[in-house]
Design an enzyme around this catalytic site. Structure first.
Site, short mmCIF file in Angstrom:
data_model
loop_
_atom_site.label_atom_id
_atom_site.label_comp_id
_atom_site.label_asym_id
_atom_site.label_seq_id
_atom_site.Cartn_x
_atom_site.Cartn_y
_atom_site.Cartn_z
CB ALA A 12 39.58 47.07 39.76
N GLY A 56 43.51 46.44 36.60
CA GLY A 56 44.31 46.27 38.11
C GLY A 56 45.34 45.62 37.95
CD GLU A 101 45.85 50.19 36.89
OE1 GLU A 101 45.10 49.26 36.25
OE2 GLU A 101 45.45 51.37 35.95
CD GLU A 113 42.19 49.60 32.72
OE1 GLU A 113 42.18 49.49 31.46
OE2 GLU A 113 43.14 49.08 33.57
C1 LIG Z 1 42.07 49.48 37.90
C2 LIG Z 1 41.25 50.25 37.33
C3 LIG Z 1 40.84 51.22 37.35
O1 LIG Z 1 42.59 50.40 35.83
C4 LIG Z 1 40.55 49.22 36.24
C5 LIG Z 1 40.31 47.54 35.97
O2 LIG Z 1 41.23 46.70 36.09
S1 LIG Z 1 38.84 47.74 34.99
C6 LIG Z 1 38.96 45.56 34.94
C7 LIG Z 1 40.03 45.37 33.99
N1 LIG Z 1 39.58 44.35 33.36
C8 LIG Z 1 39.44 43.70 32.60
O3 LIG Z 1 38.01 44.67 32.24
C9 LIG Z 1 39.04 42.40 31.47
C10 LIG Z 1 37.38 41.58 32.34
N2 LIG Z 1 37.19 40.27 32.42
C11 LIG Z 1 37.46 39.49 31.06
O4 LIG Z 1 37.21 40.10 29.94
C12 LIG Z 1 37.06 37.73 31.24
O5 LIG Z 1 36.99 37.66 32.01
C13 LIG Z 1 38.50 37.38 30.38
C14 LIG Z 1 39.03 37.53 29.33
C15 LIG Z 1 39.55 37.97 31.48
C16 LIG Z 1 38.77 35.63 30.22
O6 LIG Z 1 37.60 35.69 29.94
P1 LIG Z 1 36.76 33.92 30.48
O7 LIG Z 1 37.84 32.90 30.66
O8 LIG Z 1 35.85 33.51 29.22
O9 LIG Z 1 35.98 34.11 31.74
P2 LIG Z 1 35.04 34.87 32.60
O10 LIG Z 1 33.66 34.08 32.07
O11 LIG Z 1 34.23 36.11 31.59
O12 LIG Z 1 35.45 35.31 34.20
C17 LIG Z 1 35.26 34.03 35.33
C18 LIG Z 1 34.69 34.68 35.93
O13 LIG Z 1 35.53 35.88 36.29
C19 LIG Z 1 34.88 36.89 37.02
N3 LIG Z 1 35.99 38.66 36.41
C20 LIG Z 1 36.76 38.16 35.29
N4 LIG Z 1 37.08 39.42 34.94
C21 LIG Z 1 36.06 39.84 37.03
C22 LIG Z 1 36.65 41.77 36.69
N5 LIG Z 1 37.64 42.68 36.65
N6 LIG Z 1 35.83 42.02 37.81
C23 LIG Z 1 34.98 41.12 38.59
N7 LIG Z 1 34.87 39.87 37.90
C24 LIG Z 1 35.46 39.22 37.35
C25 LIG Z 1 33.80 36.68 35.53
O14 LIG Z 1 32.59 38.20 35.38
C26 LIG Z 1 33.06 35.39 35.65
O15 LIG Z 1 32.79 35.09 37.22
P3 LIG Z 1 30.63 34.98 36.88
O16 LIG Z 1 30.62 36.40 35.65
O17 LIG Z 1 31.01 33.38 36.18
O18 LIG Z 1 30.72 35.03 38.16
#
Ligand SMILES: CC(C)(O)CC(=O)SCCNC(=O)CCNC(=O)[C@H](O)C(C)(C)COP(=O)(O)OP(=O)(O)OC[C@H]1O[C@@H](n2cnc3c(N)ncnc32)[C@H](O)[C@@H]1OP(=O)(O)O
Length: 257
Positions: free
Chosen positions: A65, A108, A111, A131
């Site tokens: 998400a 998400g 999910e 999460e």
């Molecule tokens: C639905 C529920 C209630 O169950 C909750 C959720 O889903 S909470 C979200 C769970 N997901 C995460 O915690 C994963 C978050 N992302 C990461 O850990 C990393 O992005 C990665 C390991 C998947 C990939 O890492 P990397 O290759 O280093 O890319 P990044 O530079 O981190 O990401 C590129 C760009 O995408 C944006 N991004 C990534 N994931 C999300 C997200 N879940 N929400 C919003 N944005 C996301 C990240 O911020 C980067 O953007 P910029 O900051 O560069 O603009």
């Protein structure tokens, strides 16, 4: 219809939905939820479509998400909006939906893949419910569906440590139905969807309904349901056609009746 966050193409009898927020690794924001649900509903209403595939990019099916959309919200915002409940509309889609997962399917994203009817994974896929690392827990069904897919021990491990599962472990654990080379993932998923779409649509819908019923009821009730639906299929012209075609040693011509 034009969508902001997804690409939609029709390939014969198959609808292909591609999540398309590459800069955010397909993070699922409210707009994407609306777009995916609207596209699914359009395919559901389209008589020419027999199955649907949802996919993402090579790097990410969806990285969860959208954390940036969520992080400032209060309890009352989340509660009053019944945040994520919009995805429930997916569960009312009767046509089969295949998730074709390449790269990250986290939070998400994992999910959403589990809301589909089955998952075909590229050999580069990574699944996780991270999460806990954000100070929360799954909110789109992860704690419930992952446990049903992979059992309590692995689901606890995934939810409590936030670790990722690779494609091989996901297949071994029953989360995904098959693993294919990432380069051929969408083609393989489309092939599976075309196969499904070549069958009798009412028979396909009844199969889906019966398998899903096993999650919601006791074994005795599930077996009773299966038998009743099986009997009802003898009212279908497609049952006559399928069985006659077998006896005649020819391909069946299903007419969805
Ligand atoms: C639905 C529920 C209630 O169950 C909750 C959720 O889903 S909470 C979200 C769970 N997901 C995460 O915690 C994963 C978050 N992302 C990461 O850990 C990393 O992005 C990665 C390991 C998947 C990939 O890492 P990397 O290759 O280093 O890319 P990044 O530079 O981190 O990401 C590129 C760009 O995408 C944006 N991004 C990534 N994931 C999300 C997200 N879940 N929400 C919003 N944005 C996301 C990240 O911020 C980067 O953007 P910029 O900051 O560069 O603009």
């Amino acid at each position: 219809m034009a969508y902001e966050t997804i690409l939609v193409e029709t390939r014969g009898k198959v609808g292909l939905i591609t999540l398309n927020r590459p800069k955010a690794l397909n993070a699922l924001n409210s707009q994407m939820q609306e777009d995916v649900v609207a596209a699914l509903q359009a395919y559901e209403a389209d008589e020419t479509i027999g199955a649907i595939v949802i996919t993402g990019s090579e790097k990410a099916f969806a990285a969860g998400a959208d954390i940036k959309e969520m992080h400032q919200k209060s309890y009352i915002d989340m509660y009053m909006a019944d945040f994520f409940s919009g995805w429930d509309a997916m569960l009312r889609i009767r046509k089969p939906i295949i998730a074709a997962v390449s790269g990250y399917a986290l939070g998400g994203g994992c999910e959403l893949a589990m809301m589909c009817d089955f998952i075909i994974a590229g050999d580069n896929a990574k699944f996780g419910q991270p999460e806990i690392t954000l100070g929360v827990m799954p909110g789109m069904g992860g704690s419930q569906r992952l446990t049903r897919f992979v059992g309590k021990s692995k689901a606890m491990d995934m939810c409590l440590t936030g670790r990722m599962m690779d494609a091989e472990e996901a297949e071994r654990s029953g989360l995904v139905s098959r693993v294919v080379p990432a380069a051929t993932l969408v083609d393989e998923a489309l092939k599976a969807a075309e196969k499904i779409a070549s069958f009798s649509l009412p028979a396909v819908l009844m199969n889906k309904e019966a398998v899903n019923r096993s999650y919601e009821t006791t074994l005795t009730e599930g077996l009773r349901f299966e038998r009743r639906v099986f009997h009802s299929m003898f009212a279908l012209e497609d049952q006559k056609e399928g069985m006659e075609a077998f006896s005649d040693k020819r391909a069946p011509n299903f007419r969805n009746q």
